[in-house]
Design an enzyme around this catalytic site. Sequence first.
Site, PDB file in Angstrom:
ATOM      1  N   HIS A  18      31.861   6.927  20.660  1.00  0.00           N
ATOM      2  CA  HIS A  18      30.970   6.406  21.703  1.00  0.00           C
ATOM      3  C   HIS A  18      29.672   5.889  21.090  1.00  0.00           C
ATOM      4  O   HIS A  18      29.202   4.791  21.432  1.00  0.00           O
ATOM      5  CB  HIS A  18      30.682   7.512  22.724  1.00  0.00           C
ATOM      6  CG  HIS A  18      29.685   7.132  23.768  1.00  0.00           C
ATOM      7  ND1 HIS A  18      30.043   6.685  25.018  1.00  0.00           N
ATOM      8  CD2 HIS A  18      28.318   7.146  23.744  1.00  0.00           C
ATOM      9  CE1 HIS A  18      28.944   6.433  25.725  1.00  0.00           C
ATOM     10  NE2 HIS A  18      27.887   6.702  24.971  1.00  0.00           N
ATOM     11  N   GLU A  19      29.086   6.671  20.188  1.00  0.00           N
ATOM     12  CA  GLU A  19      27.838   6.254  19.560  1.00  0.00           C
ATOM     13  C   GLU A  19      28.057   5.065  18.627  1.00  0.00           C
ATOM     14  O   GLU A  19      27.227   4.158  18.541  1.00  0.00           O
ATOM     15  CB  GLU A  19      27.205   7.429  18.797  1.00  0.00           C
ATOM     16  CG  GLU A  19      26.852   8.621  19.666  1.00  0.00           C
ATOM     17  CD  GLU A  19      25.988   8.247  20.872  1.00  0.00           C
ATOM     18  OE1 GLU A  19      25.222   7.268  20.786  1.00  0.00           O
ATOM     19  OE2 GLU A  19      26.096   8.920  21.914  1.00  0.00           O
TER      20      GLU A  19
ATOM     21  N   HIS B 221      28.057   1.970  20.683  1.00  0.00           N
ATOM     22  CA  HIS B 221      26.701   1.470  20.960  1.00  0.00           C
ATOM     23  C   HIS B 221      26.181   0.651  19.782  1.00  0.00           C
ATOM     24  O   HIS B 221      25.529  -0.375  19.974  1.00  0.00           O
ATOM     25  CB  HIS B 221      25.753   2.638  21.229  1.00  0.00           C
ATOM     26  CG  HIS B 221      25.819   3.175  22.621  1.00  0.00           C
ATOM     27  ND1 HIS B 221      25.716   2.372  23.735  1.00  0.00           N
ATOM     28  CD2 HIS B 221      25.972   4.451  23.086  1.00  0.00           C
ATOM     29  CE1 HIS B 221      25.796   3.123  24.827  1.00  0.00           C
ATOM     30  NE2 HIS B 221      25.955   4.380  24.461  1.00  0.00           N
TER      31      HIS B 221
ATOM     32  N   GLU C 161      26.654   2.207  29.035  1.00  0.00           N
ATOM     33  CA  GLU C 161      27.352   3.487  28.898  1.00  0.00           C
ATOM     34  C   GLU C 161      28.830   3.325  29.240  1.00  0.00           C
ATOM     35  O   GLU C 161      29.705   3.841  28.544  1.00  0.00           O
ATOM     36  CB  GLU C 161      26.699   4.550  29.788  1.00  0.00           C
ATOM     37  CG  GLU C 161      25.336   5.023  29.308  1.00  0.00           C
ATOM     38  CD  GLU C 161      25.375   5.590  27.896  1.00  0.00           C
ATOM     39  OE1 GLU C 161      26.326   6.315  27.548  1.00  0.00           O
ATOM     40  OE2 GLU C 161      24.436   5.289  27.130  1.00  0.00           O
TER      41      GLU C 161
END
Length: 350
Positions: free
Chosen positions: A194-195, A198, A268
């Site tokens: 997930h990071e 980003h 997100e």
Amino acid sequence: MNIYDHIDANNRRTVAILLAFPAALFVLVILGSYLVIQTGILTYARMGVSYFTLISKASIDTLQNSNLEHLMFGEPGSEPGVSGQTIQLTMTVFPWMILVALPWIAFSYCKGSAMILRMANARAVTFEENRELFRLVENTAVMAGLPTPKIYFIADDSMNAFATGREPEIASIALTKGIVEKLDKDELQAVIAHELAHIGNRDTRLMMLTVAGIGCFTFFGEMILHGGKKGRKINMRISILFVIGHICLIFGCVVAPILRLALSRLREYQADATAAIITRNPDALARALYKISKNPQVEAFDSSSLFGNICIVDPTKKRSFSFMSKLYATHPPIEDRIAVLRKMAVSGKE
């Protein structure tokens, strides 16, 4: 709707929100200019222009004899109508506001990542200290097609994580002690993915720039109004600078945060979908989000509201479901994110 459909939809919404930032500021400047013109305070509007001219090292005498005043207010006795004057004043003020914001944004772009890590009390992790975590991050980065980011630890038993860095080559991931210890390997990899999403989607750079831009307008709005209190109060309160100060504050404190937080919520969802593609395991991220939501508060993050925008789960202690709280929420509801991930898992099996 499959994973790629979610990503495409979020990309379209992101573009629309980004375009709304300058559009909203432009509308506010038009309204402020209209107020200045409609109330008949052109003399004080000229005083405001003289401030801008002084900034560029021009004298007031030069201003009075220059074409700039004629451009804005017309020749004596032949001034344009209210609409024409409003547009002329807007087209003079708006570029100045953008120009003033650029140095602030440039500084945040270059130094923002290091400042965020210091504010979070994060420390770099060495390979010898946690080889398993290093390998997990490295493998996940390879799966994502990205350089391996630097890894930072935050000494807190709660569970949260964030990424920062203007470019993938110099990006960093910060993980709390609790998230590393309490999630299983698949869940932790999903959080790392997930990071990395980003970072790969350039969300870290995007949010840093938007936060810096908003902070700039808020700061200058307060500075202009505070300066007015020390000067000639009557003149300042009806001058163009007073109007500009309020425009900056309205944009920085009300309008832009709504757009920024809407953008944050979209990114997100985007990062969740991208992480599901990287790991091919949407269910692992859904489980991780559920666990993190039970204890996301990090003591070091209380120093700044910025962390509410960059963490995987909102670390603030407030939990409200009113309309205004939803409007200013930094993240989509955990239940909604989990539901989307569950649908992705089901559609991936079909």
